[in-house]
Write a protein that holds these residues in place. Structure first.
Motif, PDB file in Angstrom:
ATOM      1  N   GLY B 729      40.650   7.263  21.565  1.00 50.29           N
ATOM      2  CA  GLY B 729      39.964   8.474  21.327  1.00 50.29           C
ATOM      3  C   GLY B 729      40.542   9.674  20.415  1.00 50.29           C
ATOM      4  N   GLY B 730      42.036   9.388  20.460  1.00 50.97           N
ATOM      5  CA  GLY B 730      42.727  10.470  19.586  1.00 50.97           C
ATOM      6  C   GLY B 730      42.324  10.268  18.416  1.00 50.97           C
ATOM      7  N   ALA B 731      42.273   8.939  17.618  1.00 53.03           N
ATOM      8  CA  ALA B 731      41.699   8.840  16.421  1.00 53.03           C
ATOM      9  C   ALA B 731      40.158   8.973  16.016  1.00 53.03           C
ATOM     10  N   ILE B 732      39.513   9.202  17.237  1.00 56.32           N
ATOM     11  CA  ILE B 732      38.033   9.698  17.044  1.00 56.32           C
ATOM     12  C   ILE B 732      37.812  11.196  16.874  1.00 56.32           C
ATOM     13  N   GLY B 733      38.626  11.876  17.853  1.00 59.32           N
ATOM     14  CA  GLY B 733      38.520  13.403  17.922  1.00 59.32           C
ATOM     15  C   GLY B 733      39.230  14.141  16.504  1.00 59.32           C
ATOM     16  N   ALA B 734      40.368  13.617  16.306  1.00 63.09           N
ATOM     17  CA  ALA B 734      41.386  14.147  15.232  1.00 63.09           C
ATOM     18  C   ALA B 734      40.731  14.467  13.884  1.00 63.09           C
ATOM     19  N   PRO B 735      40.031  13.533  13.403  1.00 65.01           N
ATOM     20  CA  PRO B 735      39.515  13.641  11.800  1.00 65.01           C
ATOM     21  C   PRO B 735      38.669  14.867  11.877  1.00 65.01           C
ATOM     22  N   PRO B 736      37.518  14.834  12.572  1.00 66.75           N
ATOM     23  CA  PRO B 736      36.727  15.941  12.513  1.00 66.75           C
ATOM     24  C   PRO B 736      37.281  17.353  12.816  1.00 66.75           C
ATOM     25  N   ALA B 737      38.295  17.389  13.952  1.00 68.96           N
ATOM     26  CA  ALA B 737      38.780  18.614  14.151  1.00 68.96           C
ATOM     27  C   ALA B 737      39.598  19.093  13.154  1.00 68.96           C
ATOM     28  N   VAL B 738      40.559  18.178  12.598  1.00 67.61           N
ATOM     29  CA  VAL B 738      41.469  18.563  11.255  1.00 67.61           C
ATOM     30  C   VAL B 738      40.545  19.041  10.155  1.00 67.61           C
ATOM     31  N   PHE B 739      39.512  18.405   9.866  1.00 70.04           N
ATOM     32  CA  PHE B 739      38.850  18.706   8.749  1.00 70.04           C
ATOM     33  C   PHE B 739      37.844  19.860   9.047  1.00 70.04           C
ATOM     34  N   ASN B 740      37.393  20.095  10.313  1.00 69.70           N
ATOM     35  CA  ASN B 740      36.908  21.582  10.497  1.00 69.70           C
ATOM     36  C   ASN B 740      37.904  22.649  10.349  1.00 69.70           C
ATOM     37  N   ALA B 741      39.247  22.479  10.562  1.00 71.71           N
ATOM     38  CA  ALA B 741      40.107  23.780  10.605  1.00 71.71           C
ATOM     39  C   ALA B 741      40.440  24.075   9.153  1.00 71.71           C
ATOM     40  N   VAL B 742      40.305  23.041   8.387  1.00 73.36           N
ATOM     41  CA  VAL B 742      40.564  23.132   6.999  1.00 73.36           C
ATOM     42  C   VAL B 742      39.425  23.904   6.393  1.00 73.36           C
ATOM     43  N   ALA B 743      38.107  23.343   6.567  1.00 81.30           N
ATOM     44  CA  ALA B 743      36.938  23.951   6.349  1.00 81.30           C
ATOM     45  C   ALA B 743      36.839  25.422   6.776  1.00 81.30           C
ATOM     46  N   ASP B 744      37.515  25.654   7.895  1.00 84.57           N
ATOM     47  CA  ASP B 744      37.416  26.971   8.377  1.00 84.57           C
ATOM     48  C   ASP B 744      38.259  27.926   7.395  1.00 84.57           C
ATOM     49  N   ALA B 745      39.514  27.404   7.002  1.00 82.38           N
ATOM     50  CA  ALA B 745      40.387  28.224   6.280  1.00 82.38           C
ATOM     51  C   ALA B 745      39.926  28.336   4.958  1.00 82.38           C
ATOM     52  N   LEU B 746      38.945  27.339   4.519  1.00 83.74           N
ATOM     53  CA  LEU B 746      38.522  27.761   3.103  1.00 83.74           C
ATOM     54  C   LEU B 746      37.319  28.457   3.195  1.00 83.74           C
ATOM     55  N   ALA B 747      36.795  28.729   4.111  1.00 83.73           N
ATOM     56  CA  ALA B 747      35.637  29.556   4.135  1.00 83.73           C
ATOM     57  C   ALA B 747      35.656  31.045   3.373  1.00 83.73           C
ATOM     58  N   PRO B 748      36.566  31.686   3.447  1.00 77.55           N
ATOM     59  CA  PRO B 748      36.799  32.992   2.911  1.00 77.55           C
ATOM     60  C   PRO B 748      36.568  32.711   1.211  1.00 77.55           C
ATOM     61  N   PHE B 749      36.786  31.638   0.960  1.00 79.54           N
ATOM     62  CA  PHE B 749      36.679  31.211  -0.601  1.00 79.54           C
ATOM     63  C   PHE B 749      35.283  30.721  -0.910  1.00 79.54           C
ATOM     64  N   GLY B 750      34.434  30.641   0.111  1.00 78.01           N
ATOM     65  CA  GLY B 750      33.186  30.055  -0.401  1.00 78.01           C
ATOM     66  C   GLY B 750      33.105  28.649  -0.540  1.00 78.01           C
ATOM     67  N   ALA B 751      34.252  27.984  -0.260  1.00 75.31           N
ATOM     68  CA  ALA B 751      34.147  26.473  -0.411  1.00 75.31           C
ATOM     69  C   ALA B 751      33.389  25.697   0.664  1.00 75.31           C
ATOM     70  N   TYR B 752      32.843  24.533   0.678  1.00 79.73           N
ATOM     71  CA  TYR B 752      32.164  23.654   1.171  1.00 79.73           C
ATOM     72  C   TYR B 752      32.414  22.376   1.230  1.00 79.73           C
TER      73      TYR B 752
END
Ligand SMILES: Cc1cc2nc3c(=O)[nH]c(=O)nc-3n(C[C@H](O)[C@H](O)[C@H](O)COP(=O)(O)OP(=O)(O)OC[C@H]3O[C@@H](n4cnc5c(N)ncnc54)[C@H](O)[C@@H]3O)c2cc1C
Ligand code: FES
Ligand code: FES
Lengths: 294, 773, 163
Positions: B729-752
């Motif tokens: 499970g750890g390896a299933i949940g972590a990739p999207p959680a980490v990805f989403n965190a980075v995407a969220d931090a990038l949001a103010p730049f308008g990056a997708y």
């Protein structure tokens, strides 16, 4: 992953080392800390008939005071450089840069001479040596010579040390003026070679005007580089007037980055400039506190 | 389950591991520690080209080197090929030729074409340098997105590069899309990663002529797969295939099946009649063991005005490489089927394709179909952003609640009532302090700092009860002195089974965990080994049943000897006593001694001895579920991502050993972090691998990972112990959680972002290209 | 075969003698001739730290040294840390207490490294611990238990004056 066979030599004097190097020429290779050479041998990416181990040559070890500066024997371990009080005192940049080299187990074996002779463009010591105009002392069967840093790093992994020569010591002079030093880099992981980094020294006159600026960069070219545009822009400014981020951006002009798996040319230029600006800010802050304290 | 079992004393406790005293002192015994008289060492010569014809291969100089015993090429070994199919691979489905050694042509960089057996590994490698080989390079197929259309064929025998194409249309989605307030589409990419067990693969094989016995020591997750397939390769019976199981330094899926090299070693050990050892080196492991996660999924989602998920259409494409480990399975089909996850998703249509390329073969890697969670959870964050809704709120609106259960998923899955996605979502949100974080994030943005939060919620099918995976057995024996040996088909390689199985046995039988020794490999009954989050539920239930069988007999014998009623007896820590009268007791050792050495004293009709074998058949699936939330800070100057906090709320049912559960989760999480931020087994356009050492393939260190905070929701499953699998499970949940965190931090730049790895280089270029637009 | 060089060193307090080619790594010597199979090889190119041993008290990668270079030296491997067969070294004890290991393959290198790290940094912060142990790779634990174990060992060793 096992190295190919070689003949092992363990000389005890510089004279014997250079004798062996003269005798075997390109077939011989000095072995210092082995932290770069042995992986290459193990992967059979390189091989030599003769390995000349420097670890039993006592005269290559240690830090000595030299005319206000210091002289560091090529075989001085990075760990010894890290904790040496004379180094911290007289050449703070070396002290600040050392913890960024690999990990403590690597620094326990790795040597300053090995780092400089190996001349990885992403390596810390070469950038510091270049920034501080260090001098390399080189021996061969025909005698001793010196090479200033500006002439030392010829191209990637290539230095002024010829195959039959031995790097014996490195000399650095101390800065006899109010000064600030800082070092930083960005690496993928803790202990990795830098994607980009900067070593900065700023010196001022009694009035707080910058009259000496040394900016070395790593990871942003085929060799360590100096940010001469940045240095020029700093000269004559009052430390309080310098806008480090702005001036740091000039460093991009002095770079000649190479792209690889870890970072593109464009990345190294951008992140490198950012780092030069940040390290510059830290160095300036150092000068200010020193002036304030003094 | 025994009704008379003693109260749980050890299950649920963080019992210190029984394997640790030997492992922390360096006294483990891994395969490279095995030394046999006359043992020789193998090394493989491997292709430097992605695709080429071998025009000349001369091994005479290598053979002539002092210390070399033999040199083999494909022509020498490949007559054994027919028998190489892995157990999970159905014989009728098309597969690449399973050559042990490349024969005539090479098909990826790292493809072994010659094998040297010598006095030492040093000499074997010297001999490889003397092998004379010439290649005629051919155009390689490197890009999996275009592989299916390529005129160049990875396996000419198969006539094309498409390995699988499984379209599952669903007309019901049309209507949903027609009525949707929003239709949002994105293609999500994962990238090439590899398992990287710290111990590489390895095997020692020793043939006993006349006896006809092959004795093997191997780094494996599945000693019985090795026994079964190895025997088939050698043309001997399984009764002549002795597989010793020692310590195994990790696997994460890589050691479930035999590699081509393992089979070559078995064959050569028999041909030579001397024991042969092969220890893979790290470069071989990075280039030629197995890769994974080279896949993309195009997701189209229909979403209602209120954010409700109405339908999804999925198109999954995965790279199988040249020789997929364990056969060309179709994890893509699983990924699409599992896509709905813990949500009401509406109808789903999908297509899943797999293609061959001239790269290292795909193999199972912890959560082999986790693309379902990656694509879904990243998509949900994208939907939230597009429709202007908070991502937690969007999940709350769609997540399955206890009232929805049991739940029939449109793709055919059935969720039992024992899942708890809603509870883990809320627990994780509470642990991270969701609202406080959002306030802190807004504040930070005003100061020019970029924080991000990402979450991922998933349901994991564990302990799958079908085919060869469906059962496990335990043979339990109380020895004459009262200590317990239990023989099981598992292959513990970090999962702590010597401790957790001992805990289960201890409670069920009434002894102490340290009185129980687990034996795996030779002597145990068939089982598929350890992988697929299956040991706690399937093997654990077998261990329980075996212990319970013996316990009944122990109680019956003790009752007879003590002249008490069996109902009045209790058993604990190796002592059988009359309830309420602890003085009236006897020890397990006394009962055992009677059972073996004084059988005339046994109750009439009782068989001598104290042993019991049980086999447990698992239900089709036991679902576990979890929610991961992490926060990060992005440095816009360098693109560096620093993870700040990481919380997991999980439900693996009844915890056997909480410390072990948290450890399994942590390991998987850090592999997920590595995958998104650091690791990339990258090839250049000619098929040259660029990450062939640990200086280029970046496994995270302690300095890159935050402290992990674990919360537990415990809803027991319907299996005997109430457990659910938790290894992957750890390896299933972590990739999207980490990805989403980075995407969220990038949001103010308008990056997708839509692909990984999100290394500093990628982050800066996302920022740059967003600001160019 | 190339020349065999006589080798002699003190390994975990005992004199160990052997023979090897110049290219024989210290790691292979320790594993094959000194019976120290706790010295693990995870990469053989200096990155993973599994092969870490103490040479004259300093933590080093034994895969990056040739055995002949250690001739005459004092080597301590993970097998040499525990005071006796019944007692664990505080670092080993802490790894067990804190679940600092799963498969155990990286463990010998970590245990030796952490012992050396704490010797030099008896009272490290969490940040210092994470950087201090970053020269060793573990693929199983996610480092949570290892960091906790290092913390515990620091406290115990300080308490007992062992560092
Ligand atoms: C995991 C790991 C991480 C690392 N991270 C970093 C890092 O972040 N930054 C960094 O700078 N380095 C790093 N290194 C490399 C390390 O610092 C090396 O020690 C250093 O680059 C070479 O020094 P050495 O003494 O080990 O030299 P060796 O490996 O022994 O020699 C290197 C080369 O220099 C030559 N040489 C050595 N001494 C002399 C001499 N006196 N005269 C002439 N030629 C000589 C050798 O012949 C050889 O070609 C890392 C190494 C590892 C294994
Ligand atoms: S084996 Fe020596 S550092 Fe990896
Ligand atoms: S415990 Fe398996 S690699 Fe660390």
């Amino acid at each position: 992953m096992k190295p190919a066979p070689f003949e092992y030599h363990a000389p005890e004097t510089v004279a014997d080392v250079v004798g062996l190097l003269a005798e075997h020429g390109d077939d011989a290779k000095p072995l210092a800390g082995g932290q770069s050479l042995v992986p290459l041998l193990a992967m059979r990416l390189t091989r030599f008939e003769h390995i000349v181990d420097l670890n039993r040559v006592d005269e290559l070890f240690g830090v000595s005071l030299d005319n206000g500066g210091i002289s560091i024997g090529a075989m001085t371990r990075q760990a010894a450089v890290e904790t040496d009080t004379a180094v911290a005192d007289r050449v703070p940049l070396l002290h600040l840069a050392t913890p960024h080299i690999g990990h403590f187990q690597i620094r326990n074996r790795g040597t300053i001479g090995g780092s400089i002779a190996h001349a990885d463009p992403a390596s810390e010591y070469p950038a510091v040596m270049l920034a501080l105009d260090g001098v390399a002392e080189i021996a061969s069967a025909s005698g001793f010579r010196e090479a200033p840093a500006a002439e030392f790093f010829e191209s990637t992994f290539m230095t002024a040390v010829a195959p039959d020569e031995l790097l014996v010591a490195l000399r650095f002079s101390a800065w006899d003026q109010p000064a600030g030093f800082a070092f930083d880099e960005i690496a993928r992981r803790s202990g990795d070679f830098a994607l980009a980094g900067a070593a900065v020294g700023i010196g001022t006159d009694a009035a707080g005007r910058i009259n000496r600026a040394a900016v070395g960069m790593l990871g942003v070219g085929p060799t360590p580089l100096r940010a001469s545009s940045v240095e020029a822009a700093l000269m004559g400014l009052a430390t309080s007037d310098a806008d480090p981020a702005e001036i740091g951006r000039l460093a991009a002009e002095d770079m000649d980055p190479i792209g690889d798996v870890h970072a593109s040319v464009e990345y190294r230029r951008r992140a490198g400039s950012t780092l030069v600006g940040r390290v510059l800010a830290n160095a300036l802050a150092q000068v200010n506190t020193e002036a304030g304290n003094g | 389950m025994s009704q008379t079992a003693a109260a749980a004393r050890y299950v649920g406790q963080s019992v210190k591991r029984l394997e640790d005293p030997r492992l922390v002192t360096g006294h483990g015994r891994y395969v490279d520690d095995i030394v046999l008289p006359g043992m020789l060492h193998a090394a493989f010569g491997r292709s430097d080209l992605a695709r080429a014809t071998i025009t000349r291969l001369d091994t005479s100089a290598a053979e002539a080197l002092d210390g070399v015993h033999a040199v083999y090429t494909g022509a020498d070994l490949n007559s054994y090929n027919d028998s190489l199919r892995a157990s999970l691979h159905p014989p009728e489905s098309p597969a690449p030729p399973a050559n042990m050694l490349a024969d005539g042509d090479v098909r990826f960089v790292g493809d072994p074409y010659v094998m040297v057996v010598a006095q030492s590994r040093y000499i074997a490698e010297d001999a490889l340098d003397l092998v004379e080989v010439e290649f005629e390079p051919l155009d390689p197929v490197v890009d999996y997105e275009t592989a299916a259309e390529s005129d160049h064929h990875v396996h000419p025998e198969l006539g094309g590069n498409l390995a699988h194409d499984l379209p599952v249309p669903n007309p019901a989605t049309d209507e949903a899309f027609a009525n949707a307030a929003y239709t949002i589409t994105e293609t999500w990419h994962q990238h090439r990663q590899t398992n990287v067990p710290m111990e590489t693969r390895g095997i020692v094989a020793s043939w006993q002529p006349h006896a006809g016995v092959m004795e093997v020591w191997a780094s494996t997750q599945s000693p019985h797969e090795l026994q079964l397939v190895g025997a088939r390769v050698l043309g001997i019976g399984e009764h002549k295939m002795v597989v010793h199981f020692g310590d195994v330094g990790g696997g994460f899926g890589q050691k479930m099946f035999l590699g081509r090299e393992d089979m070559a070693v078995l064959v050569v050990a028999k041909l030579l009649g001397s024991p042969v050892k092969w220890i893979e080196d790290r470069r071989e492991n990075l280039l030629a063991s197995n890769h994974a996660r080279i896949e993309q999924m195009t997701v189209k989602m229909a979403v209602g005005e209120d954010g409700s998920f109405l339908a999804a259409d999925l198109d999954q494409l995965e790279d199988d490489g040249a020789y997929p480990l364990g056969g060309p399975a179709t994890p893509g089909a699983m990924a699409t089927m599992l896509y709905p996850g813990p949500y009401r998703m509406g109808p789903v249509s999908w297509r899943a394709r797999t293609v061959y390329t001239n790269t290292c073969g795909r193999g199972a890697y912890r959560g082999p179909w986790q693309m379902e969670s990656v694509a879904r959870e990243q998509m949900i964050d994208r939907v939230a952003r597009e429709i202007g809704m908070d991502p937690l709120e969007l999940r709350r609106r769609n997540v399955l609640t206890p009232d929805d259960l049991p739940y029939q998923v449109s793709t055919g899955l059935l969720y039992e009532t024992t899942i708890s996605p809603k509870q883990t979502l809320e627990q994780a949100a509470e642990m991270i302090g969701y609202d406080e974080f959002r306030a802190e994030q807004a504040q930070a943005r005003e100061e020019g700092r970029y924080l991000g939060l990402g979450m991922a919620l998933y349901i994991e099918p564990t302990s799958m009860g079908m085919g060869p995976l469906g059962t496990e057995s335990a043979m339990l024996r109380v020895e004459v002195d009262g200590h317990v040996n239990v023989f099981m088909g598992t292959g513990s390689h970090g999962q702590s089974l010597e401790t957790t199985m001992a805990q289960l046995v201890a409670d069920e039988l009434g002894v102490r965990p340290e009185d129980v020794t687990l034996h795996q490999g030779h002597g145990s009954g068939y089982g598929f080994g350890t992988g697929g989050s299956r040991s706690a539920v399937i093997a654990g239930s077998a261990a329980r049943a075996a212990a319970s069988g013996v316990r009944e007999k122990v109680v019956a014998i003790a009752a007879h000897l003590m002249e008490a009623s069996a109902d009045d007896l209790e058993v604990g820590d190796g002592v059988i006593s009359v309830k309420g009268t602890p003085a009236a007791s006897m020890t397990m050792a006394q009962v055992a001694a009677t059972a073996y050495q004084n059988s005339d004293a046994l109750p009439p009709g009782t068989e001598a001895g104290l042993e019991h074998t049980a086999r447990y058949k698992a239900p089709p699936t036991t679902h576990s579920n979890a929610c991961h939330i992490c926060t990060c800070e992005l440095d816009p100057g360098t693109g560096k991502i620093t993870l700040l906090r990481y919380v997991v709320s999980e439900d693996c049912g009844v915890l056997i050993n909480p410390m072990v559960v948290d450890g399994q989760i942590a390991g998987g999480v850090v592999q997920g972090i590595g995958g998104v931020l650091y690791e990339h087994a990258v090839y250049d356009a000619s098929g040259n691998p660029l990450a062939s050492t640990f200086l280029d393939y970046l496994v995270p260190t302690a300095a890159e990972v935050p402290e992990l905070e674990c919360g537990h929701v415990v809803v027991p499953s319907d299996t005997p112990g109430g457990h659910k699998g938790t290894g992957e499970g750890g390896a299933i949940g972590a990739p999207p959680a980490v990805f989403n965190a980075v995407a969220d931090a990038l949001a103010p730049f308008g990056a997708y972002p839509n692909r990984q790895p999100l290394d500093p280089n990628a982050v800066l270029s996302l920022i740059a290209s967003a600001s160019d637009e | 075969m190339a020349d065999q060089i006589p080798l002699s060193m003190t390994v975990n307090g005992q004199t160990r003698r052997g023979l090897g080619e110049a290219r024989l790594t210290l790691a292979d010597f320790l594993r094959e001739q000194a019976h120290c199979t706790g010295v693990h090889l995870g990469c053989e190119h200096g990155v993973c730290g599994s092969c870490t041993v103490l040479m004259d008290g300093e933590a080093v990668r034994s895969c990056l040294l040739f055995a002949v270079q250690a001739d005459g030296a004092g080597i301590t491997t993970v097998e040499g840390l525990a005071p006796d067969d019944e007692t664990l070294h505080p670092v080993q004890e802490a790894f067990r207490d804190c679940h600092g290991l799963q498969c155990g393959f990286c463990t010998p290198g970590f245990v030796v490294s952490v012992a050396a790290f704490l010797e030099a940094n008896p009272d490290p912060s969490d940040e210092e611990i994470r950087h201090g142990i970053s020269g060793n790779l573990c693929r199983c634990t996610g480092y949570q238990g290892i960091v906790a174990a290092t913390r515990q060992a620091a406290a115990v060793m300080k308490g007992s004056g062992q560092s």
